[in-house]
Every structure is written in structure tokens, then in C-alpha cells.
Motif scaffolding. Structure first.
Motif: not given
Length: 391
Positions: A185-186, A215-217, A271-272
Motif C-alpha cells: 500500500a501507499f 495519470m502518471g502512476l 517510480r511512484i
């Protein structure tokens, strides 16, 4: 050796009644006191030595006449924070609590196994350990506390069954390796600058920044991960502001990462963080990223799977034993498999003809109860085979 099929049939009605009892009186993670009490009562009535463990769990051993290996069978006990809408006579009477994942059936099946083993104890080539585990639904889970309470002491292998709605009743699903993913989870908190909605030039809009982060994720899996790998990044919550004409200071995004490889899960989190920080910086905002690594992925032991398939073949046609693809849901049964070999099977419990069509974690979730004796018998025959193979 007693006829196992006859013994299963003898106890099926009692197992169905137990499943309905647990469904009527579900309890949340860490609160399974009534469930624990009923399990202890049932086991002790059979003359089985059983003890409370991990606060609301139970450990019980059924030992044969001679020394031999110990094989464990585990069932999870907790319910979900969900209003039950199954519409049956056994619908939950505990408001906002519901067995919408099949754990009521898991407990009932394991008690059924105990009933049969109590009748054939003198034929056991070792010991079968029954593990009734609390708190599977909520991280950090109940598997680790049960392990710390001695659940795996001396155990050679462990097996478990999960009722699974997407498989038809009368079938079982097996995987020789990957079965269920690591559920991570984040939380991303975007700090902007609030103000009046009519004067956006005076603000740093965390909603717009958060939307761009969303959108990026969603590019991570499609553009950063090997397409042959299993991975999921999903957002489940985006909260910001209360008034239609006020740009808030803060937006909070929450989501989950599912994967099977530890290096991959770390790569996804990198990346997140890079995407969230990069977009926030470009927008003039700041952000914090919190991550929570959940249970490890559930990866079955191939040799144990082979034995379970042999056992299942004694009561089911070959085309009812289905090799399935991994699923991206998580399960803390994986914690046991970090210590000893074992496997989990999926027991089909869906039936469109009976309108048993709703998935796990749905308010109208139910099971076809004909799945219960199948799950019982596969677990029982598997444990007996493992006792003989591992002695």
C-alpha cells in the motif's frame, strides 16, 4: 482404514450447520472471541487437545499412536467490515460485519476434518496440527503471531484451502508456484496552497497536481515493468477539499501495489515516489510518499502441490482439477510458506444456477455449500498422504 468418503458424508450436515453459525455471528480481525470459544468447544467435545493462541486463535494437535511427521492445516477465522446482504436465514446479525470472503466455510471445513480425524486417530502415521488463525483480513495479519505461538514447531509441511467464487462448485483450482501476490500500500500527500476557486492564480492546486500524479502512476506498469511480469498499481482513494468554490491546501491519494517479485515491488515504489515528487515540484507543490509492504507473495511448493493433486484425484474427475493463473489478491498464508513447504488450493464455491454469483468482498457474497465436503475431503486426504510420504 475407515472409508473416508463415508465419514465425510456422516459429518457434512454438521459442517454446513457450523458454517451457517459462523456466518450469522461474524467477528472482525482480532475480535474473534466467540468464534474461538466455539472452535475450542467443538474440538474438546471430540477429545482433541486444543489451546488458545495468538489471542483469538486456536492450535490443536491430533496425534497418531506412533511418532511421525507433523502436517499442519490452517483456516482463517475473521470477517470483513461490510454489511451482509446475502438474504439467507443465516445472514449476519452483527451490524456492519460480514463473512464475505468464505472464512466461515474455512473454519467449518477444518472442524469437519477434525471430526473425521478423531474417528481415525489410531490410523494416523504422525500428527495433524489444526491452526485456526485470526486476523487474515487486516495487516499485519495473524499468521506471524500464530507462528510465534509455536504453530509451526516441528511441522514438516502446511496446507490450506480457500473457497473461491469464480470457480464452479465441484472443482478445485491449483497452481504449482505463484498463487497470490504481495499486497502493498501507499499514501501520497500533496501539499499545495489553498485559496478561492475564482482566483486560482493565487493558489497551488493540490487537486490538479494529484490528478496529474494519478495519470502518471498509471504509466508504471505499462511503461516501466516487463510485460511478462505480474504487477498492478491501483488508486483506491483521492480526497481533497470540501467546498465547491475553495481550492484546498492538501490532497491525499491512497493506492495499492501488487507483485510477486521483491525487487520488482521496490522498483515500482521508486517510480511512484519519482513521479509524485517530480509532478509536485513542477506544479510548485510538495509531497510525501508513505509505503507499506504487506505480506510476501504466496508461492506454492511444487512437491506439496503434486501430493495434493494426487489426493484430489481420488474423489474428483481430472477435468475438475483446474490449473489456474495467479491472482493479484494477497493472503498472509504466505508467511507460513516463508518457513516451511506447503500450498493453498482454491475450492470452487460459485454456482450461477443458484444465483451464487457475487465475488469475494461483495455484500451479497455467498457460497454453494456443496463445496464444503469437497474442501474437507481434499484437505483430509492430502494430510494423510503427506504424513505417509514425509515419515
Amino acid at each position: 482404514m475407515p472409508d473416508i468418503g463415508v465419514l465425510i458424508k456422516k459429518h457434512t450436515a454438521a459442517v454446513v450447520a457450523l458454517r451457517r453459525y459462523f456466518h450469522t455471528y461474524p467477528e472482525l480481525s482480532g475480535q474473534e472471541y466467540n468464534t474461538q470459544k466455539r472452535v475450542l468447544t467443538e474440538l474438546r467435545a471430540l477429545g482433541i487437545e486444543a489451546k488458545p493462541a495468538a489471542d483469538t486463535g486456536v492450535i490443536a494437535d491430533i496425534a497418531g499412536p506412533a511418532a511421525g511427521p507433523v502436517i499442519a492445516i490452517r483456516a482463517d477465522m475473521d470477517a470483513l467490515r461490510l454489511q451482509d446482504e446475502c438474504g439467507q436465514t443465516y445472514q449476519s446479525v452483527n451490524h456492519g460485519v460480514c463473512h464475505a470472503c468464505g472464512h466461515d466455510g474455512h473454519v467449518a471445513m477444518l472442524l469437519g476434518v477434525a471430526k473425521v480425524l478423531a474417528e481415525m486417530q489410531e490410523q494416523l502415521a504422525g500428527t495433524v496440527r489444526l491452526l485456526f488463525q485470526p486476523s487474515e483480513e487486516e495487516f499485519p495479519g495473524g499468521a506471524q503471531p500464530l507462528i510465534e505461538a509455536g504453530a509451526l514447531k516441528g511441522v514438516a509441511a502446511i496446507i490450506s484451502a480457500h473457497l473461491w467464487q469464480t470457480l464452479a462448485a465441484g472443482t478445485i483450482g491449483i497452481s504449482y508456484d505463484r498463487l497470490m501476490a504481495a499486497p502493498d500500500a501507499f499514501t501520497i500527500t500533496v501539499q499545495g496552497k489553498g485559496g478561492h476557486g475564482s482566483m486560482p492564480q493565487q493558489t497551488i492546486d493540490p487537486i490538479l497536481t494529484g490528478a496529474q500524479i494519478v495519470m502518471g502512476l498509471h504509466t508504471i506498469v505499462g511503461r516501466n515493468i516487463d510485460p511478462l511480469e505480474n504487477a498492478v498499481v491501483s488508486l483506491g482513494s483521492f480526497k481533497a477539499g470540501e467546498a465547491f468554490n475553495v481550492i484546498p491546501d492538501i490532497a491525499v491519494l491512497k493506492g495499492t501495489v501488487r507483485s510477486f517479485d521483491h525487487a520488482l515491488r521496490l522498483q515500482i515504489f521508486e517510480r511512484i515516489e519519482a513521479i509524485a515528487r517530480g509532478i509536485s515540484q513542477a506544479s510548485g507543490a510538495s509531497c510525501t510518499v508513505e509505503k507499506k509492504l504487506g505480506f510476501p507473495p504466496l508461492v506454492n511448493s511444487p512437491e506439496i502441490v503434486k501430493t495434493v493433486v494426487e489426493a484430489a484425484g481420488e474423489l474428483l474427475p481430472a477435468d475438475h482439477i483446474i490449473t489456474i493463473k495467479p491472482v493479484m489478491a494477497g493472503e498472509d498464508f504466505s508467511c507460513y510458506l516463508q518457513k516451511i513447504p506447503g500450498m493453498m488450493i482454491f475450492v470452487g464455491s460459485g454456482n450461477a444456477a443458484k444465483n451464487i454469483i457475487y465475488p469475494q468482498h461483495h455484500p451479497k457474497f455467498d457460497i454453494d455449500e456443496t463445496a464444503l465436503p469437497i474442501g474437507m475431503e481434499v484437505l483430509l486426504r492430502s494430510a494423510l498422504k503427506l504424513l505417509n510420504k514425509m515419515k
